[in-house]
Each structure stands twice: as C-alpha cells, then as structure tokens.
Design a protein around this motif. Structure first.
Motif: not given
Lengths: 625, 179
Positions: A270-273, A335-341, A368-373, A380-391
C-alpha cells in the motif's frame, strides 16, 4: 574487432535518412557496448547542451545497443537509452529476448535514432535491407495485437519473397503500446508481450519520435570471436553454473512475492506504508496454479526463470503474462493491497498490453491510491473511480485512464514525481512525501528499512539510475552487487541473473577476452572503464533539465516515507536514520571520486581523460558552493 | 504392428508444451554443424509466432520420405542406421522441391550456401536432445521407434498449425482466435 558485428545503424527519423556507421575500437574497448556505449554516445553528441535537451523533443536520441557478449554470454539482453524523461539523465535500461540476437545476426551492433517522424513509422531490418515503414495501421494498438499483426505481415512477406528457400523464423521486435504513444513517462520499450525495458521511460521517447516498433530478422551467424573454442568452453561452464540454480530455476523470482514480505520485511505494501505481510495466499505455490509453462527463457538462457501464467476463467479470463516476476507481484500486487494471484496476473497483463513498465505504473497507482485514502484525491478527481486498496478492477480502470491521458490520467501520465508536484500545486497539500521515488524514478520493490534485503542506505540515494533496483550503489564499489558491476552486465549486454554465481563473475573476464581478444582485468574495469561510465551518467543526472534539476544536497536521499518507522512485523520500529544516511552518502562519494557535494572531482575526471565532463561540471560545482 | 520390435531406429519426440524457448537446441545444433551460433542455420529452429508459444521445428523422418522421392537430382538419401534424411551438399541444386512436398515445410535452404538443410540426427546422438535434457526441459527426447510408423508423419506440421493448436490449449480458444 571480434564479438561485434562491426557496424551500427543511424536512422534520422526527421529526414528518413538511414546510414551505417562504425565506432572505433578504442571507444568500444573503453565503453564495451550497451549502457557504457550509450553514455559515451549521448555525452559526445548532446553533452554540451544537455540541460536544454527535452527528453521528449526531436533533439533527444534513442539508442538500442547490444554488446560483444550478447549471445555469447547465456541470457542475451539489449540496452535502451537516451536522455531519460524520468530522471533527465542517462539510464541504461535493458530487456531480454531474441531481438539482440536477430540484430547481431543481421549485421548490426545497435541502432541510433535521431529526430522525429512526421507520421507513425516502424523500422524494418532484414539483414542489410533496412527501411522505415508506415505504422498507421499499428498506431493505437496494444501489445498483443501489435506483435501478432507484425508477425503475420512479415511471415506473409517472407513467404512470398523467399518461398523457394523455405520458411524463415519470425522476426523479433521491440515496440510500444498506447502508453508510449501518448508519451506517458512510465511507458516501457517492450518485447515478447511480457518483457520490458522499463526504467528510464524510453517508451515515451519512442512515442515522441512516432516510432511504433523496430522489427528485425537476421539470417547470418553471430559475429566471429577471438577464440571460438575457448568461448564455447566458458559459455558451457556458465550454462552449468546456471543449471545448478535449482530452486531459482523452478520459482524464478515469483517466490519473493511472499518471502520479501514475510521474511525480509522489504516489500512495498500500500504505497510502502508497510513492508511486512504474511499472506500465504500470495505464495509461489498459489501462482503455480496459473502457470502453463514452468520454464520460460530468452535466447540461450539455462536458467529460464520466467513462467507463463494464464487466467482461464472468472472476471480476469484471458490474461496472459509471465510469472508475474517479483517486481510485478509487488508493485501490481501488494503495493496495491492485492494479495491473490488472479488480480495481480490480470494487472500485470494489462500493464504489458498498454506498454507500461510494471514497476513505474505500480508505483504511480499506489501513490494515487494513498492520496485517495487520505482524501486528497476524491472519487470525482478520479473520474468516478473508487480507488480502494485491493480492488484490481479499480486500478485497471485508472491504468487505462493514464494510458489514454484522460482526466486525472493526464496528470498521472507524467509519472509519480512530476504528478506529485502538480497535485501538490492544485490541492495545496505536500504530496511529494507520498512519492516513493529517487531522482524521478519509482524505486524497485526492495526496501531498506529492515536492512534484511540486498539494498543498503546508499543504494538508491546515490545510484546514477535513481530507483533502479538492478543498478544500486554499494560499498565496496568493486563488489559484484555494486553499480559498477551492474555496468558490466548492462554494457555486455547480458542478464544479471547469469551473473549471480561467484563462479560466473570470475569467468566473465575470460569470456570477454575470448570473445573480443581484449584483456580487461576487473581492476581496470572498476578503476577506469566503469568509473568513466559512472561519472558521465552522474554528470548528466546533475545537469538534468530542462524541466527538472536535482540538487545532491536534497535529492541524494531516500524517500521521506522510509524515515517513518515500520509498524508491523518483526522489524517494526525500524526506520532510516538521517545521520547515518549522510555519513553513508559521504563515504560513497569518497569511494567513487566525487567531492563533498557529490560532484565528480576534477582530479578524478582528468585522470580518466574526461576533461570535457570536468569543464561542463564547473558550473554545477559553483552553484553548489 | 509389433509393439516390441526394436530395429534400433531412433526418433526425436517433441513435447512443445515443455519448450522453454531457451533455444539451447539451436545453439548446440549450429555449433555442431556450422561451428558457430547461427539461429537460421540450425537444423532445429524454434519458432515463436505467439510469445510463450515456442515450437521447435525439425524433420520427423516420414515413413515414405516425400522429400527424398521428390529430389530431382538424387541429393537426398536416408540413413539405414538412424532413418535420418541426409543431404549431399555437392549434388543439391537448392531447387526447393523438398520444401514444397514436405507436409511440415521443415527443410530450408542454408542462409549462405546452396543446399537444403535437414536434421541428420547427428548420426544417432543428437546434440539438441542432449542440450534440452541437460536443462531438464525435455521438450526434445530421443526415443526408440518401432519401424516406419505412419503416425510419425502426422507430426510434420507447419509452425503455424502447431502454434494455433498449442495456443488454444495453453492460452484458451479466445486468444488462439487472434493468431
């Protein structure tokens, strides 16, 4: 000259003029090929006005260079270079595959591109038959389609021209995807669907020149060598050393997606958190379920550490990529919170297809995801995308926006560092603190906070290739893991994995002699040749420009993020120590012959005959005083 | 068919799925036959018409040897010991007849010389098989054959055909459609 084809192609895309050029033996002996030769050519041609050269302008050059060991050292690669649109210096960015073999078999050691084309073109080479072709029908196409279209077209052409002689194998090609066409600074020069020369952002340079692809078929043998019998003997020993890497051969780097988190606590999460996880769902055994090929390799490689992964059902059906290798596992996974292949394979295949470097785009998406977090970037900034970790699907949607330069994608397409500057300005918040970059280049997926992985304090802070994890600064400088050692495989040009065993590292110099006839000792390399390359790259980095310049006092450092302590896992509490960082940096400066401000000293440069570099750096020295 | 007969004939069995694309077979072959690393002169050539779908392409030794039959100058013959097709370089006129009649389009004219290049099984101890086995890939395996089986000729397919089928198998029908 032995081991070299003996000539280079120079292609001026503005005038469509193509000529063959030769480079003198004295230059080649000093700079070898690939990265070293790129530094020399770029400095000679652009050094005087370096800070004024726009990396995405017509005055920049794109270099595609093999080396004398390419093809003779198992695991051939080719080096892509030019003025980097990420760090504004010189990066030697390499990619494995059959392209360099085909190029040498066609009779060329490399290609130098200058100027820009008016319309999309690609370069076609069949031995001495070299031509620029219209690429109108390929422009806009993703990697998968570009490769299949070109192979089909050229096989049809070969069959009609040479039918009586039988089938020729398909030509090899380097190409860019839509990301490169739109000059995204995170775009790679790509090969074989899943291979990329990622660091440096040379996909954007190709795009700026409207050069969609380079296609080559060589029907000759690899060049003559100084002593073939000895060359084959050493080659076979290196093959045997590679074959002994049992586990590495079976897992490739794909076992690291789990162990770099669980064991060494140095994986971007998650962006090196965080850098620690213990997610068994991300184990190599889980990835194996998707492998349709358990060994995949490039020309002559005994290790074949790559694997081919395919998703055959579910929402990500149809994704095809390599392992993914560790860097892609980390950057487009943890880094994007994804832990499955599944999601990781899908995003890696998408990055390949759009022509992104998996590391750079993963670094950018995580940022970008950390800025969303943190609520700095909104839905709105992301054009309607909910940029959640793992998605994975949300990240895919944003990746496509970036490749299209639509909405926020246009800002993000400038890469993590430049996007951070821009977003900070728009939002009035310092977002640079969340950018995990060094000199504008997203840092490879090996952290230093736990001190359990191979990089150290100076690794990224002092590298002349910024965040490049394959070219890290190290003391002692003549160690096999140092940046000066990286220069031999990047200039050779061959894969660093065939260079892992100490046995191979010793045999290398014998192989270089048996191929070229030149007796180059490791001492000569580390004290002179590699130093010249290092200093030229350092000079170019310090000069930078026109949009960005680096100040060693500020930018010879690791990201702010790494001064924050790890909060999970066995190494929680560990962070980079500022005082130790400055001391390490100063020690490194002294070891490589740079002054207290990190500028190569006059004495060192004059010793190596780099008088013009010394003169050019005088203004930098003055500004730092 | 006598399942137990052993006339000492050999065959290079090919298992395309296991090909890593390392092309060490090409290196071994061209070093043996040309003394150089020479991908387009290797008797076994690995085609990669789709990334990750590698096809080592080499003579299968058909039971009825259409290439030998078609040769207008008698430059091709078969080895009694191994069953391999042998080219008499001096007699060959590089007319391309052998390529035309080969169901797999396997033979080709040497890139710089004027004769047809066909796998000679290295006289019974093929270098490509050794290189492939050494790495544990085993995409090429040396096996005994019973005699001149009809089935073996069925392996003589063009790289395109093999690629299409293998892509469907490994990547799925959808990906194969684009090939």
């Amino acid at each position: 000259m032995r081991g070299y084809a003996g000539k280079f192609l120079e292609v001026d895309l503005s005038s469509e003029n193509i000529k063959e050029i030769k480079i003198g033996e004295d230059v080649l002996r000093q700079y070898i090929g690939g990265r070293g030769l790129a530094a020399k050519i770029l400095w000679d041609r652009l050094g005087k006005q370096w800070e004024d050269v726009d990396p995405l302008g017509p005055e920049n050059m794109l270099l595609v260079l093999t080396g004398p060991l390419t093809g003779f050292m198992p695991g051939g690669r080719i080096c892509i270079s030019g003025k980097s649109p990420q760090c504004n210096g010189i990066v030697g960015s390499t990619v494995g595959g059959e392209f360099p073999i085909e190029l040498k078999c066609a009779g060329y050691d490399g290609i130098i591109f200058t100027g820009v084309s008016e319309k999309p073109v690609y370069l076609f080479i069949k031995d001495s038959d070299v031509d620029l072709k219209d690429a109108g029908h390929l422009w806009g196409k993703n990697a998968r389609e570009t490769v299949l279209t070109l192979i089909k077209e050229w096989r049809r052409d070969f069959e009609s021209r040479y039918s009586r002689r039988g089938l020729l194998k398909e030509p090899a090609m380097l190409y860019i995807g839509p990301a490169g066409e739109r000059m995204c600074r995170t775009a790679a020069v790509t090969h074989k669907w899943a291979h990329a020369a990622g660091y440096g952002g040379y996909g954007a340079v190709m795009g700026s020149k409207k050069l969609k692809a380079i296609v080559v078929k060589g029907t000759g043998p690899l060049p003559d060598v100084h002593d073939m019998e000895r060359t084959v003997e050493i080659h076979n020993k290196i093959v045997d050393a590679g074959l002994r890497m049992d586990l590495f051969r079976r897992w490739g780097t794909a076992s690291a997606g789990y162990s770099t988190g669980a064991e060494s606590s140095s994986e971007p999460i998650m962006n090196w958190q965080e850098e620690w996880h213990n997610e068994e769902s991300f184990g190599v055994n889980e990835f194996e379920r998707f492998w349709v090929k358990r060994f995949w390799g490039d020309y002559g490689c005994p290790i074949t550490c790559l694997k081919v992964a395919v998703i055959k059902s579910g929402p990500f059906k149809g994704a095809v990529t390599d392992n993914p290798d560790y860097e892609n596992q980390a950057y487009l996974g943890t880094n994007l919170g994804i832990f499955k292949p599944e999601g990781n394979i899908y995003l890696t295949a998408l990055a390949d297809d759009l022509g992104f470097c998996g590391i750079q785009i993963g670094n950018l998406l995580g940022f970008a995801a950390e800025l969303y977090q943190r609520g700095i970037l909104t839905r709105e900034d992301l054009g309607g995308i909910e940029l959640k970790w793992g998605d994975a699907e949300a990240f895919a949607a944003l990746m496509k926006l970036i490749a299209e330069r639509k909405g926020i994608g246009d800002i993000l397409a400038e890469g993590t560092y430049r996007a951070a500057l821009k977003i900070s300005e728009i939002k009035g918040v310092d977002t640079l603190q969340y950018a995990v970059v060094s000199k504008g280049i997203g840092i490879g997926a090996h952290g230093i906070r736990s001190e359990k992985d191979y990089p150290h304090y100076v690794s990224y802070a002092c590298s002349v290739q910024g965040g490049d994890h394959t070219s890290v600064a190290y003391i002692p400088i003549d160690h096999g893991g140092s940046e000066l050692a990286a220069m031999i495989y990047d200039s050779g040009v061959f894969c660093m994995f065939t260079f892992f065993s100490p046995e191979t590292q010793n045999l290398l110099w014998d192989l270089l002699e048996s191929v070229t006839g030149w007796k180059i000792t490791p001492e000569e390399w580390y004290n002179t040749s590699a130093r010249r390359i290092l200093h030229i790259q350092r000079a170019a980095l310090l000069l930078g420009g026109p949009d960005i310049r680096w100040n060693p006092k500020i930018h010879d450092d690791v990201p702010k993020r790494w001064y924050e302590p790890l909060s999970k896992g066995p190494f929680s509490g560990k962070a980079v120590d500022g005082k130790r960082m400055r001391e390490s940096i100063n020690e490194y400066y002294r070891a490589v012959g740079w002054d207290e401000n990190g500028v190569p000293t006059s004495e060192e440069l004059r010793r190596l005959g780099l008088d013009d570099v010394d003169e050019k750096l005088e203004e930098i020295r003055r500004s730092l005083r | 068919m006598n399942w137990l007969s052993d006339k000492g004939l050999i065959w290079i069995y090919r298992n395309y799925e296991d090909c890593s694309g390392c092309r060490r077979c090409e290196i071994a072959c061209s070093l043996k036959h040309e003394g150089k690393i020479w991908p387009e002169a290797s008797r076994v050539r690995v085609f990669m018409l789709v990334p990750g779908i590698e096809v080592p392409h080499l003579c299968v030794q058909c039971y009825d040897y259409p290439c030998v039959e078609a040769c207008p100058v008698g430059a091709l013959s078969t080895s009694k010991e191994t069953g391999a097709v042998l080219t008499d370089k001096d007699k060959c006129i590089a007319c391309g007849k052998c390529i035309e009649v080969c169901p797999g389009k396997v033979p080709f004219i040497h890139p710089t010389e004027n004769y047809a290049v066909i796998c000679d099984l290295c006289g019974g101890d093929p270098e490509c098989v050794k290189a492939c086995g050494k790495g544990g890939w085993n995409a090429l395996q040396l096996i005994r054959r019973w005699g001149n089986e009809l089935d073996i000729k069925l392996y003589a397919k063009t790289p395109e055909k093999i690629t299409k089928d293998l892509t469907a198998k490994l990547y799925g029908e959808e990906v194969a459609e684009g090939v």
